[in-house]
Design a protein around this motif. Structure first.
Motif, PDB file in Angstrom:
ATOM      1  N   SER A  69      32.308 107.388  14.995  1.00 13.06           N
ATOM      2  CA  SER A  69      32.229 105.990  15.445  1.00 13.06           C
ATOM      3  C   SER A  69      32.630 105.888  16.914  1.00 13.06           C
ATOM      4  O   SER A  69      33.025 104.814  17.384  1.00 13.06           O
ATOM      5  CB  SER A  69      33.144 105.115  14.590  1.00 13.06           C
ATOM      6  OG  SER A  69      34.494 105.590  14.669  1.00 13.06           O
ATOM      7  N   THR A  70      32.505 107.014  17.645  1.00 17.19           N
ATOM      8  CA  THR A  70      32.991 107.057  19.026  1.00 17.19           C
ATOM      9  C   THR A  70      31.919 106.646  20.027  1.00 17.19           C
ATOM     10  O   THR A  70      32.122 105.750  20.856  1.00 17.19           O
ATOM     11  CB  THR A  70      33.503 108.460  19.371  1.00 17.19           C
ATOM     12  OG1 THR A  70      34.482 108.847  18.412  1.00 17.19           O
ATOM     13  CG2 THR A  70      34.122 108.476  20.761  1.00 17.19           C
ATOM     14  N   ARG A  84      33.503 101.864  20.172  1.00 21.34           N
ATOM     15  CA  ARG A  84      34.747 101.218  19.744  1.00 21.34           C
ATOM     16  C   ARG A  84      35.735 101.178  20.915  1.00 21.34           C
ATOM     17  O   ARG A  84      35.520 101.794  21.958  1.00 21.34           O
ATOM     18  CB  ARG A  84      35.356 101.982  18.566  1.00 21.34           C
ATOM     19  CG  ARG A  84      35.829 103.402  18.907  1.00 21.34           C
ATOM     20  CD  ARG A  84      36.432 104.072  17.684  1.00 21.34           C
ATOM     21  NE  ARG A  84      36.856 105.440  17.962  1.00 21.34           N
ATOM     22  CZ  ARG A  84      38.064 105.767  18.430  1.00 21.34           C
ATOM     23  NH1 ARG A  84      38.965 104.820  18.690  1.00 21.34           N
ATOM     24  NH2 ARG A  84      38.374 107.043  18.621  1.00 21.34           N
ATOM     25  N   GLU A  85      36.816 100.451  20.714  1.00 22.02           N
ATOM     26  CA  GLU A  85      37.890 100.400  21.693  1.00 22.02           C
ATOM     27  C   GLU A  85      38.946 101.443  21.329  1.00 22.02           C
ATOM     28  O   GLU A  85      39.085 101.821  20.165  1.00 22.02           O
ATOM     29  CB  GLU A  85      38.513  99.007  21.718  1.00 22.02           C
ATOM     30  CG  GLU A  85      37.556  97.929  22.214  1.00 22.02           C
ATOM     31  CD  GLU A  85      38.227  96.571  22.301  1.00 22.02           C
ATOM     32  OE1 GLU A  85      39.416  96.481  21.885  1.00 22.02           O
ATOM     33  OE2 GLU A  85      37.585  95.619  22.789  1.00 22.02           O
TER      34      GLU A  85
END
Length: 552
Positions: free
Chosen positions: A308-309, A342-343
């Protein structure tokens, strides 16, 4: 002494077989050899004298002395005073011939130059039957006046390309364009002579026999006996990976299709899902000699999702053009994007290498010699590819980046490139060594972790998971040492060596594999163990690839 008739007859046959007949054979052979030796010496004498005369030494004399030795008297050289050239009875000037005036009257050089002139100006422009006649008009002192009359003969146009055998496996119009045999165009003898070489460059067809040529009513008909070659490949595997209370579906599909629509369209699709949220997709479509011209087109798309990077896409579209035999040059436009998904926490920001969203617009130049082999074959082979890219990079989320990740320019120039060579050499009847050296690098002042090249997996560095290493550059060589069980099946040992831009430095791989070619496919099993320098091998970490690749 009395010898019975039966014994006497047998004795006569024995004498004939073992004494008289060999004696007669020896006598006849001796006479024949003596005659042949004399004829051979005479032929040598005549050949040397004729060669000297045609080389410009008209007074040359060659004689045979009493000991059967050749005596050569070269004599004085003669020179071209003038050489007049007429084309269908019209006088013409050609620098190829004019430059010979005042030089030694060498007919070999003259014939070579005039044949080159006829080949370029006649044989390649619709006059395959054109010929040139040389005559010596005047001999005065050591000066020679000569004339050459070029007769064009009939003007020939292409009429049709006839495909026999598996001719239905390829579009006739496409193949005519690929071979440069275009209807109602002037007949070119060079293009006809290059037919076999050009078809050898096609993966999906071959020739069962030599091309045939027929002339009728000033038209040329070319007949080809086509044989279809199975080059389409399909390999798929589906797996499941337990992850806690869940079971994730993984898999891989590798499809390589050639000659789609019977017009030489090639398509490659490689997809791999190697974890729940990570997958890789690589697609390529290309066609050579599109739009009834030598121009080719190509399109490529890559997608890489890493957990999910980040999500990475690479779009390429361009053209390629043959410049000499199997050498072609390509020019493409590339749009390369990186999107962070994502953060990151403050702890990740301080511990991870920077990750940034970006877009690169670039121009790619590609030079390629021949095409890669679809599967291992017992033959000498050479393939090479060189590529270079120039582009402009923009960091698209620069303003929202953490402060410590903003230590690079927002806009910058980027350069990347590399090469790949595939070399095969047959050693003996069944042994073959296969070497695939390659190098790739990228240079940019704002490189992020997700911009780096990734290495590992069966396609490059065997014995490691796919995309295991991140690196700004790498040098890699794959070595296979094959023993062929037949022309297309082999057992092999393998070694890989790679130099990476990382604190790991050198890595290497050792392993073995088996390729078995069947009528409708190709069975493969490979075991490879990857190691970093300085570490002991851990056989539990070895990678195994097992599968059956359908060929159709």
């Amino acid at each position: 002494m009395y010898i019975p008739a039966k014994i006497n007859a047998n004795l006569i046959r024995i004498l004939q077989k073992y004494l008289l007949l060999p004696l007669l054979y020896f006598t006849v052979t001796s006479i024949s050899l003596a005659q042949n030796s004399s004829d051979s010496l005479y032929q040598q004498k005549k050949g040397i004298q004729d060669s000297l005369i045609k080389s410009g030494y008209w007074e040359a004399k060659v004689s045979i002395d009493s000991q059967s030795n050749l005596q050569v008297e070269k004599g004085s050289a003669y020179y071209w005073k003038s050489i007049e050239v007429t084309e269908d009875k019209w006088f013409t000037k050609t620098s190829l011939v004019d430059k010979l005036n005042g030089k030694i009257a060498n007919q070999f050089i003259l014939n070579k130059r005039i044949n080159e002139y006829v080949r370029i100006n006649y044989h390649r422009k619709g006059y395959p039957l054109a010929k040139a006649n040389l005559s010596i008009d005047n001999l005065q002192g050591d000066q020679i006046e000569a004339s050459i009359n070029i007769i064009s003969q009939n003007y020939i146009l292409y009429d049709s390309l006839i495909l026999n055998g598996d001719g239905q496996s390829i579009n006739q119009t496409y193949l005519s364009n690929r071979l440069d045999l275009k209807y109602d165009q002037p007949f070119d003898i060079k293009e006809y002579q290059n037919i076999s070489d050009k078809i050898d460059q096609l993966e999906f067809i071959s020739l069962s026999s030599s091309p045939e040529l027929a002339f009728a009513n000033n038209k040329a008909k070319v007949s080809l006996d086509i044989k279809k070659v199975k080059t389409n490949q399909f390999d798929a595997i589906i797996g499941v990976v337990p992850e806690g209370s869940r079971t994730n579906l993984t898999g891989q599909v590798d499809a390589r299709l050639r000659n789609l629509f019977k017009r030489g369209v090639g398509m490659d699709v490689f997809w791999q899902k190697y974890s729940a949220n990570s997958q890789f997709l690589n697609t390529k479509i290309q066609q050579s000699y599109a739009f009834r011209s030598p121009l080719g087109i190509n399109f490529g798309f890559e997608l890489l999702q890493e957990d999910s990077t980040f999500l990475q896409t690479n779009l390429q579209t361009g053209v390629h053009y043959p410049i000499w035999k199997a050498l072609q040059v390509g020019l493409s436009y590339q749009r390369f994007t990186n999107n962070i998904l994502r953060e990151f926490t403050q702890e990740e920001i301080t511990s991870l290498n920077p990750l940034r969203s970006s877009t690169v617009n670039a121009v790619l130049i590609n030079l390629e010699w021949k095409s890669p082999l679809t599967y291992p074959q017992l033959k000498d082979y050479f393939f090479s590819n060189i590529n270079l890219s120039f582009g402009q990079k923009e960091i698209t989320n620069f303003s929202s980046l953490p402060t410590i990740w903003q230590n690079v320019p927002e806009n910058s120039n980027t350069i990347s490139g590399g090469f790949k060579v595939h070399l095969q050499k047959v050693l003996g009847q069944r042994f073959l060594i296969e070497a695939i050296p390659q190098y790739s690098a990228i240079q940019n002042p704002a490189l992020s972790q997700n911009d780096l090249m990734r290495l590992g997996g069966l396609q490059n560095l065997r014995g490691f998971d796919r995309n295991f290493f991140y690196t700004r550059y790498y040098g890699l060589i794959n070595l296979n040492y094959r023993y062929f069980l037949d022309q297309k099946s082999s057992f092999f040992l393998l070694t890989d060596f790679a130099k990476l831009q990382s604190n790991i430095d050198w890595v290497y791989t050792m392993g073995a594999g088996l390729d078995i070619k069947s009528k409708n496919g190709w069975f493969r099993i490979i075991y490879a163990l990857g190691q970093e320098t300085g570490n002991m091998p851990d056989f539990s970490q070895g990678k195994v690839h097992f599968g059956y690749i359908a060929v159709f």
